[in-house]
Scaffold this motif. Structure first.
Motif, PDB file in Angstrom:
ATOM      1  N   ILE A 291       0.863  -1.180   0.000  1.00 13.83           N
ATOM      2  CA  ILE A 291       0.000   0.000   0.000  1.00 13.83           C
ATOM      3  C   ILE A 291       0.898   1.228   0.000  1.00 13.83           C
ATOM      4  N   SER A 292       0.601   2.185  -0.890  1.00 16.33           N
ATOM      5  CA  SER A 292       1.379   3.434  -0.940  1.00 16.33           C
ATOM      6  C   SER A 292       0.538   4.508  -1.641  1.00 16.33           C
ATOM      7  N   PRO A 293       0.871   5.778  -1.440  1.00 17.30           N
ATOM      8  CA  PRO A 293       1.869   6.278  -0.485  1.00 17.30           C
ATOM      9  C   PRO A 293       1.304   6.278   0.934  1.00 17.30           C
ATOM     10  N   VAL A 294       2.142   5.919   1.878  1.00 18.87           N
ATOM     11  CA  VAL A 294       1.792   5.947   3.301  1.00 18.87           C
ATOM     12  C   VAL A 294       2.752   6.914   3.982  1.00 18.87           C
ATOM     13  N   PRO A 295       2.285   8.100   4.367  1.00 15.94           N
ATOM     14  CA  PRO A 295       3.184   9.087   4.977  1.00 15.94           C
ATOM     15  C   PRO A 295       3.820   8.554   6.251  1.00 15.94           C
ATOM     16  N   ALA A 296       5.036   9.001   6.508  1.00 19.58           N
ATOM     17  CA  ALA A 296       5.734   8.574   7.719  1.00 19.58           C
ATOM     18  C   ALA A 296       4.955   8.960   8.974  1.00 19.58           C
ATOM     19  N   GLY A 297       4.215  10.073   8.909  1.00 22.04           N
ATOM     20  CA  GLY A 297       3.427  10.487  10.062  1.00 22.04           C
ATOM     21  C   GLY A 297       2.378   9.466  10.455  1.00 22.04           C
ATOM     22  N   ALA A 298       1.812   8.767   9.458  1.00 26.47           N
ATOM     23  CA  ALA A 298       0.829   7.722   9.751  1.00 26.47           C
ATOM     24  C   ALA A 298       1.509   6.506  10.370  1.00 26.47           C
ATOM     25  N   TRP A 299       2.639   6.106   9.811  1.00 27.56           N
ATOM     26  CA  TRP A 299       3.359   4.942  10.342  1.00 27.56           C
ATOM     27  C   TRP A 299       3.860   5.189  11.755  1.00 27.56           C
ATOM     28  N   GLU A 300       4.347   6.382  12.035  1.00 31.01           N
ATOM     29  CA  GLU A 300       4.920   6.683  13.347  1.00 31.01           C
ATOM     30  C   GLU A 300       3.891   7.147  14.368  1.00 31.01           C
ATOM     31  N   PHE A 301       2.642   7.228  13.987  1.00 31.65           N
ATOM     32  CA  PHE A 301       1.616   7.706  14.917  1.00 31.65           C
ATOM     33  C   PHE A 301       1.468   6.705  16.063  1.00 31.65           C
ATOM     34  N   ARG A 302       1.715   7.193  17.274  1.00 29.75           N
ATOM     35  CA  ARG A 302       1.701   6.322  18.444  1.00 29.75           C
ATOM     36  C   ARG A 302       0.777   6.885  19.522  1.00 29.75           C
ATOM     37  N   VAL A 303       0.220   5.976  20.291  1.00 34.42           N
ATOM     38  CA  VAL A 303      -0.506   6.310  21.516  1.00 34.42           C
ATOM     39  C   VAL A 303       0.036   5.393  22.601  1.00 34.42           C
ATOM     40  N   GLY A 304       0.434   5.977  23.717  1.00 31.19           N
ATOM     41  CA  GLY A 304       1.035   5.162  24.765  1.00 31.19           C
ATOM     42  C   GLY A 304       2.317   4.495  24.325  1.00 31.19           C
ATOM     43  N   GLY A 305       3.014   5.110  23.361  1.00 34.20           N
ATOM     44  CA  GLY A 305       4.262   4.541  22.865  1.00 34.20           C
ATOM     45  C   GLY A 305       4.082   3.414  21.869  1.00 34.20           C
ATOM     46  N   VAL A 306       2.842   3.095  21.491  1.00 35.03           N
ATOM     47  CA  VAL A 306       2.562   1.967  20.597  1.00 35.03           C
ATOM     48  C   VAL A 306       2.130   2.496  19.234  1.00 35.03           C
ATOM     49  N   ARG A 307       2.758   1.978  18.161  1.00 37.62           N
ATOM     50  CA  ARG A 307       2.339   2.358  16.815  1.00 37.62           C
ATOM     51  C   ARG A 307       0.930   1.844  16.551  1.00 37.62           C
ATOM     52  N   MET A 308       0.054   2.744  16.131  1.00 34.18           N
ATOM     53  CA  MET A 308      -1.337   2.373  15.913  1.00 34.18           C
ATOM     54  C   MET A 308      -1.517   1.401  14.749  1.00 34.18           C
ATOM     55  N   LEU A 309      -0.728   1.556  13.681  1.00 38.49           N
ATOM     56  CA  LEU A 309      -0.881   0.642  12.543  1.00 38.49           C
ATOM     57  C   LEU A 309      -0.419  -0.764  12.897  1.00 38.49           C
ATOM     58  N   GLU A 310       0.647  -0.885  13.669  1.00 38.64           N
ATOM     59  CA  GLU A 310       1.099  -2.214  14.088  1.00 38.64           C
ATOM     60  C   GLU A 310       0.081  -2.855  15.023  1.00 38.64           C
ATOM     61  N   LEU A 311      -0.478  -2.066  15.920  1.00 40.08           N
ATOM     62  CA  LEU A 311      -1.479  -2.599  16.843  1.00 40.08           C
ATOM     63  C   LEU A 311      -2.716  -3.061  16.081  1.00 40.08           C
ATOM     64  N   TRP A 312      -3.166  -2.248  15.140  1.00 42.21           N
ATOM     65  CA  TRP A 312      -4.344  -2.595  14.332  1.00 42.21           C
ATOM     66  C   TRP A 312      -4.113  -3.911  13.583  1.00 42.21           C
ATOM     67  N   PHE A 313      -2.955  -4.049  12.959  1.00 49.57           N
ATOM     68  CA  PHE A 313      -2.672  -5.271  12.196  1.00 49.57           C
ATOM     69  C   PHE A 313      -2.573  -6.482  13.117  1.00 49.57           C
ATOM     70  N   GLY A 314      -1.899  -6.321  14.267  1.00 46.15           N
ATOM     71  CA  GLY A 314      -1.733  -7.443  15.182  1.00 46.15           C
ATOM     72  C   GLY A 314      -3.045  -7.995  15.675  1.00 46.15           C
ATOM     73  N   ARG A 315      -4.046  -7.147  15.839  1.00 48.96           N
ATOM     74  CA  ARG A 315      -5.350  -7.607  16.303  1.00 48.96           C
ATOM     75  C   ARG A 315      -6.115  -8.375  15.233  1.00 48.96           C
TER      76      ARG A 315
END
Length: 405
Positions: A291-315
Motif C-alpha cells: 500500500i502506498s503512499p503511506v506518509p511517515a506520520g501515519a506509520w509513526e503515529f503512536r498512543v502510549g508509545g505503541v504504533r497504531m498501525l502495528e497494533l491494528w494489524f496485530g489484532r
C-alpha cells in the motif's frame, strides 16, 4: 479530584484539569473475556455458535469464567439491548446483534452486547449512548509519550489502553438527547462572558480536544483568555472532531488530497504474516501486499508509545498456536479490512499533520484556576461527578426480575 493547588510565588498560571472541566467520567469497560470483541461481526457470530453448541465442560472452558461472570451468573439487562438476563448455561438465546465500538484509540471493532458475557459493562454509558452523544477518551500516560492525550468518538468506547494505565471515558452529555452538558456548572457562562454567546458544549469539547496536554497531575486544559486564540482552537478542534468521527453524524470521511491518497499497489495476500514499512518509498507491506503512499506520520503515529498501525494489524492476525474462541477469525483476509486500513492510514496522516497547530495553542494568557475559583466553577460539587438519573422505565434485573428505580 479537586482543582490543582494555587500557584506558588513566582509560578505562572495553572491550567485546570480535564477532571474539573468535564467532571463526570467512567472507567473503561472490562470484558473479562477478550473473545466478545472482534474486528469483524461474522467472527463474533461464529464464536457464539461454537460456544452454545459445546457441551457443559467444553462450553465452560470456552466461556472463560471469572469471579464476575460464569455461565451460571444471572445479570441485569444491558440498557438498550434485548439479550437475556437469566443464566447463559440454561438459556443462551439467539446470538445478539454485534454493535460497533471503539476498541482503544482509533480501532473500530465489534462487540457482543450481552451483559452475561461482560464482566463490567458500565451500564451508565449505555444509557446515554445515542445519536447525540460524543465520548471523549483519555489515553493512558506513559513516560516520553508524544502522542495525543485524548481521542473522541460517536461510538461506544471501551477505553482500552494499548500501554500504560487506562484513562477515563467522559460523555459530552449527562442525559440522552444531548441534554445537560457534562461540564462544570458555571463554565459555559464564564466562557460566553469572555468569548461570546456562540460558545456551546460542543465548542468546549472541540477546544479540549485540540488543546489538552498531559501533566504529572493529569490531563490539563489551558483555557485561553483571548478570543482570537479560542476561535482558532475551536476551529482546529472541530477539524479533529470531524476526522475522528469518520463520517458519523452526516460528516465527510477523512480524505487526503489527490496524489497523496494511499492505494493498494499489490493485493494483500489471504493471510499476511507480517507488517513492515519502507520509509524511503512510503510503502506499507502486508506480507507481499503493498500500500502506498503511506506518509511517515501515519506509520509513526503512536498512543502510549505503541504504533497504531502495528497494533491494528496485530489484532487481525491469528497468533500462532492461538486457541479458544479468540482464535476464530476469518480464514481469508477480508476486503473490508483493507478498506478500513486505508481509512485508518488517512486518518492518522491527517491527525499527524495537525499536531504542530495543536502544540501552538499552549502559548498565551489563560483563564487559570484562580479565576475559575473566583467564578465558582471550581471546586466542582460532588453531584456533578456522579451520573444523572436517566431511568424513565424499568430495566429488567437478573432472571427477569425488574430492578427498583
Amino acid at each position: 479530584m479537586a482543582a490543582p493547588a494555587a500557584a506558588g510565588p513566582g509560578e505562572g498560571p495553572r491550567s485546570p484539569l480535564l477532571d474539573d472541566l468535564m467532571p463526570w467520567s467512567v472507567r473503561p469497560l472490562r470484558t473479562g473475556r477478550p473473545w466478545v470483541t472482534a474486528p469483524d461481526a461474522a467472527s463474533l457470530r461464529a464464536r457464539w455458535e461454537r460456544l452454545v453448541r459445546a457441551g457443559d465442560t467444553e462450553g465452560e472452558r470456552l466461556f472463560g469464567p471469572t469471579r464476575a461472570r460464569t455461565p451460571q451468573t444471572p445479570v441485569a439487562a444491558l440498557p438498550g439491548q434485548s439479550t437475556g438476563t437469566g443464566r447463559f448455561a440454561r438459556d443462551p438465546g439467539p446470538c445478539p446483534e454485534p454493535v460497533r465500538i471503539l476498541h482503544g484509540p482509533f480501532d473500530e471493532q465489534w462487540l457482543l452486547p450481552d451483559h452475561r458475557l461482560i464482566d463490567v459493562a458500565r451500564p451508565e454509558l449505555w444509557r446515554v449512548a445515542d445519536v447525540h452523544q460524543l465520548f471523549l477518551v483519555e489515553h493512558g500516560r506513559v513516560p516520553q509519550d508524544t502522542g495525543p492525550a485524548l481521542s473522541v468518538t460517536a461510538l461506544l468506547p471501551d477505553g482500552h489502553s494499548p500501554a500504560g494505565r487506562p484513562g477515563r471515558i467522559r460523555p459530552l452529555y449527562r442525559r440522552p438527547g444531548g441534554a445537560e452538558p457534562n461540564l462544570a456548572p458555571g463554565l459555559l457562562a464564564l466562557l460566553r462572558a469572555r468569548h461570546g454567546n456562540a460558545v456551546t458544549a460542543e465548542s468546549v469539547l472541540a477546544w479540549i480536544l485540540a488543546a489538552a496536554r498531559r501533566t504529572p497531575d493529569g490531563c490539563a486544559v489551558p483555557l485561553p483568555a483571548d478570543t482570537a486564540r479560542w476561535a482558532a482552537g475551536v476551529e482546529l478542534g472541530h477539524e479533529l472532531l470531524r476526522l475522528q468521527l469518520r463520517g458519523a453524524r452526516g460528516g465527510e470521511r477523512p480524505r487526503l488530497p489527490g496524489g497523496r491518497r494511499p492505494y493498494v499497489r499489490a493485493a494483500v495476500p489471504s493471510a499476511p504474516a507480517e507488517l513492515s514499512y519502507d520509509a524511503g518509498e512510503e510503502v506499507l507491506c502486508l506480507g507481499t501486499g503493498r500500500i502506498s503512499p503511506v506518509p511517515a506520520g501515519a506509520w509513526e503515529f503512536r498512543v502510549g508509545g505503541v504504533r497504531m498501525l502495528e497494533l491494528w494489524f496485530g489484532r487481525r492476525s491469528a497468533a500462532p498456536g492461538a486457541e479458544g474462541l479468540g482464535a476464530v477469525l476469518p480464514r481469508v483476509w477480508p476486503q473490508e479490512w483493507t478498506s478500513e486500513l486505508l481509512e485508518l492510514i488517512t486518518l492518522l496522516a491527517l491527525l499527524a499533520e495537525l499536531r504542530p497547530r495543536q502544540e501552538g495553542l499552549a502559548e498565551g494568557p489563560e483563564i487559570d484556576v484562580h479565576e475559575l475559583r473566583a467564578a465558582g466553577v471550581v471546586p466542582v460539587a460532588a453531584a456533578a461527578r456522579r451520573p444523572a438519573s436517566v431511568l424513565d422505565h424499568q430495566e429488567e434485573g437478573p432472571d427477569g426480575q425488574f430492578a427498583l428505580l
